[in-house]
Design a protein around this motif. Structure first.
Motif, PDB file in Angstrom:
ATOM      1  N   VAL A   1       0.838  -1.193   0.000  1.00  0.00           N
ATOM      2  CA  VAL A   1       0.000   0.000   0.000  1.00  0.00           C
ATOM      3  C   VAL A   1       0.874   1.246   0.000  1.00  0.00           C
ATOM      4  N   SER A   2       0.549   2.176  -0.871  1.00  0.00           N
ATOM      5  CA  SER A   2       1.150   3.506  -0.859  1.00  0.00           C
ATOM      6  C   SER A   2       0.034   4.475  -0.549  1.00  0.00           C
ATOM      7  N   ARG A   3       0.274   5.386   0.375  1.00  0.00           N
ATOM      8  CA  ARG A   3      -0.755   6.366   0.728  1.00  0.00           C
ATOM      9  C   ARG A   3      -0.285   7.760   0.364  1.00  0.00           C
ATOM     10  N   TRP A   4      -1.188   8.517  -0.207  1.00  0.00           N
ATOM     11  CA  TRP A   4      -0.926   9.901  -0.568  1.00  0.00           C
ATOM     12  C   TRP A   4      -2.269  10.600  -0.626  1.00  0.00           C
ATOM     13  N   ARG A   5      -2.352  11.786  -0.121  1.00  0.00           N
ATOM     14  CA  ARG A   5      -3.614  12.522  -0.130  1.00  0.00           C
ATOM     15  C   ARG A   5      -3.487  13.713  -1.059  1.00  0.00           C
ATOM     16  N   TYR A   6      -4.370  13.792  -2.015  1.00  0.00           N
ATOM     17  CA  TYR A   6      -4.392  14.917  -2.946  1.00  0.00           C
ATOM     18  C   TYR A   6      -5.113  16.063  -2.249  1.00  0.00           C
ATOM     19  N   SER A   7      -4.374  17.109  -1.944  1.00  0.00           N
ATOM     20  CA  SER A   7      -4.919  18.222  -1.180  1.00  0.00           C
ATOM     21  C   SER A   7      -5.264  19.402  -2.082  1.00  0.00           C
ATOM     22  N   GLU A   8      -6.044  20.309  -1.527  1.00  0.00           N
ATOM     23  CA  GLU A   8      -6.393  21.519  -2.267  1.00  0.00           C
ATOM     24  C   GLU A   8      -5.135  22.322  -2.596  1.00  0.00           C
ATOM     25  N   ALA A   9      -4.162  22.306  -1.709  1.00  0.00           N
ATOM     26  CA  ALA A   9      -2.903  23.017  -1.975  1.00  0.00           C
ATOM     27  C   ALA A   9      -2.206  22.434  -3.196  1.00  0.00           C
ATOM     28  N   LEU A  10      -2.197  21.099  -3.327  1.00  0.00           N
ATOM     29  CA  LEU A  10      -1.563  20.460  -4.477  1.00  0.00           C
ATOM     30  C   LEU A  10      -2.386  20.638  -5.754  1.00  0.00           C
ATOM     31  N   ALA A  11      -3.663  20.975  -5.606  1.00  0.00           N
ATOM     32  CA  ALA A  11      -4.535  21.219  -6.756  1.00  0.00           C
ATOM     33  C   ALA A  11      -4.577  22.706  -7.097  1.00  0.00           C
ATOM     34  N   GLY A  12      -3.584  23.434  -6.665  1.00  0.00           N
ATOM     35  CA  GLY A  12      -3.510  24.859  -6.983  1.00  0.00           C
ATOM     36  C   GLY A  12      -4.504  25.705  -6.209  1.00  0.00           C
ATOM     37  N   GLY A  13      -4.932  25.214  -5.036  1.00  0.00           N
ATOM     38  CA  GLY A  13      -5.867  25.960  -4.213  1.00  0.00           C
ATOM     39  C   GLY A  13      -7.324  25.747  -4.575  1.00  0.00           C
ATOM     40  N   HIS A  14      -7.583  24.871  -5.532  1.00  0.00           N
ATOM     41  CA  HIS A  14      -8.973  24.603  -5.950  1.00  0.00           C
ATOM     42  C   HIS A  14      -9.656  23.686  -4.940  1.00  0.00           C
ATOM     43  N   ARG A  15     -10.931  23.921  -4.713  1.00  0.00           N
ATOM     44  CA  ARG A  15     -11.703  23.077  -3.801  1.00  0.00           C
ATOM     45  C   ARG A  15     -11.862  21.689  -4.414  1.00  0.00           C
ATOM     46  N   LEU A  16     -11.698  20.677  -3.588  1.00  0.00           N
ATOM     47  CA  LEU A  16     -11.798  19.288  -4.033  1.00  0.00           C
ATOM     48  C   LEU A  16     -12.915  18.569  -3.290  1.00  0.00           C
ATOM     49  N   ASP A  17     -13.440  17.548  -3.904  1.00  0.00           N
ATOM     50  CA  ASP A  17     -14.323  16.584  -3.257  1.00  0.00           C
ATOM     51  C   ASP A  17     -14.330  15.328  -4.131  1.00  0.00           C
ATOM     52  N   HIS A  18     -15.255  14.431  -3.887  1.00  0.00           N
ATOM     53  CA  HIS A  18     -15.273  13.137  -4.575  1.00  0.00           C
ATOM     54  C   HIS A  18     -15.344  13.268  -6.096  1.00  0.00           C
ATOM     55  N   PHE A  19     -16.006  14.308  -6.593  1.00  0.00           N
ATOM     56  CA  PHE A  19     -16.166  14.500  -8.026  1.00  0.00           C
ATOM     57  C   PHE A  19     -15.366  15.679  -8.570  1.00  0.00           C
ATOM     58  N   ARG A  20     -15.277  16.753  -7.813  1.00  0.00           N
ATOM     59  CA  ARG A  20     -14.692  18.009  -8.288  1.00  0.00           C
ATOM     60  C   ARG A  20     -13.193  17.893  -8.601  1.00  0.00           C
ATOM     61  N   TRP A  21     -12.489  16.948  -7.996  1.00  0.00           N
ATOM     62  CA  TRP A  21     -11.047  16.835  -8.212  1.00  0.00           C
ATOM     63  C   TRP A  21     -10.705  16.645  -9.685  1.00  0.00           C
ATOM     64  N   VAL A  22     -11.615  16.050 -10.456  1.00  0.00           N
ATOM     65  CA  VAL A  22     -11.339  15.772 -11.874  1.00  0.00           C
ATOM     66  C   VAL A  22     -11.077  17.060 -12.645  1.00  0.00           C
ATOM     67  N   ARG A  23     -11.742  18.131 -12.268  1.00  0.00           N
ATOM     68  CA  ARG A  23     -11.548  19.417 -12.953  1.00  0.00           C
ATOM     69  C   ARG A  23     -10.172  20.015 -12.683  1.00  0.00           C
ATOM     70  N   HIS A  24      -9.535  19.555 -11.631  1.00  0.00           N
ATOM     71  CA  HIS A  24      -8.230  20.091 -11.218  1.00  0.00           C
ATOM     72  C   HIS A  24      -7.264  18.928 -11.004  1.00  0.00           C
ATOM     73  N   SER A  25      -7.167  18.069 -11.996  1.00  0.00           N
ATOM     74  CA  SER A  25      -6.466  16.794 -11.827  1.00  0.00           C
ATOM     75  C   SER A  25      -5.027  16.771 -12.351  1.00  0.00           C
ATOM     76  N   ASP A  26      -4.485  17.893 -12.815  1.00  0.00           N
ATOM     77  CA  ASP A  26      -3.118  17.878 -13.358  1.00  0.00           C
ATOM     78  C   ASP A  26      -2.116  17.348 -12.336  1.00  0.00           C
ATOM     79  N   GLY A  27      -2.199  17.827 -11.108  1.00  0.00           N
ATOM     80  CA  GLY A  27      -1.279  17.368 -10.072  1.00  0.00           C
ATOM     81  C   GLY A  27      -1.459  15.895  -9.764  1.00  0.00           C
ATOM     82  N   MET A  28      -2.700  15.429  -9.740  1.00  0.00           N
ATOM     83  CA  MET A  28      -2.982  14.015  -9.481  1.00  0.00           C
ATOM     84  C   MET A  28      -2.437  13.156 -10.618  1.00  0.00           C
TER      85      MET A  28
END
Length: 90
Positions: free
Chosen positions: A24-51
């Protein structure tokens, strides 16, 4: 995923208990890593470059996980010369 109320850490842990021998590797995609964009279960796709970049680095072996769980760039060389900047876990 930060702010993911449909797949919170407890649910993820419960799922992983079903496959105890799996690495298992664990990593949390945070709003800071998404350029400050708000994230949730669906919204992260719009700001997925970092992911996407993180997953590419993880699959290619350019990332390693320390014993304390922190993620760091691997010391392996990158034969394709496509290195990406370090992405810290949080």
């Amino acid at each position: 995923m930060e702010n993911d109320s449909l797949a919170p850490p407890g649910a993820t842990d419960h799922l992983l208990q079903k496959i105890p021998a799996a690495p298992v590797s664990r990593w949390r995609y945070s709003e800071a890593l998404a350029g400050g964009h708000r994230l949730d279960h669906f919204r992260w796709v719009r700001h997925s470059d970092g992911m996407s970049a993180y997953i590419t680095d993880w699959i290619s072996g350019r990332l390693t996980t320390r014993q304390d769980g922190a993620v760091q760039q691997s010391t392996q060389t990158d034969p394709a010369g496509e290195g990406r900047p370090g992405r810290g876990g949080d």
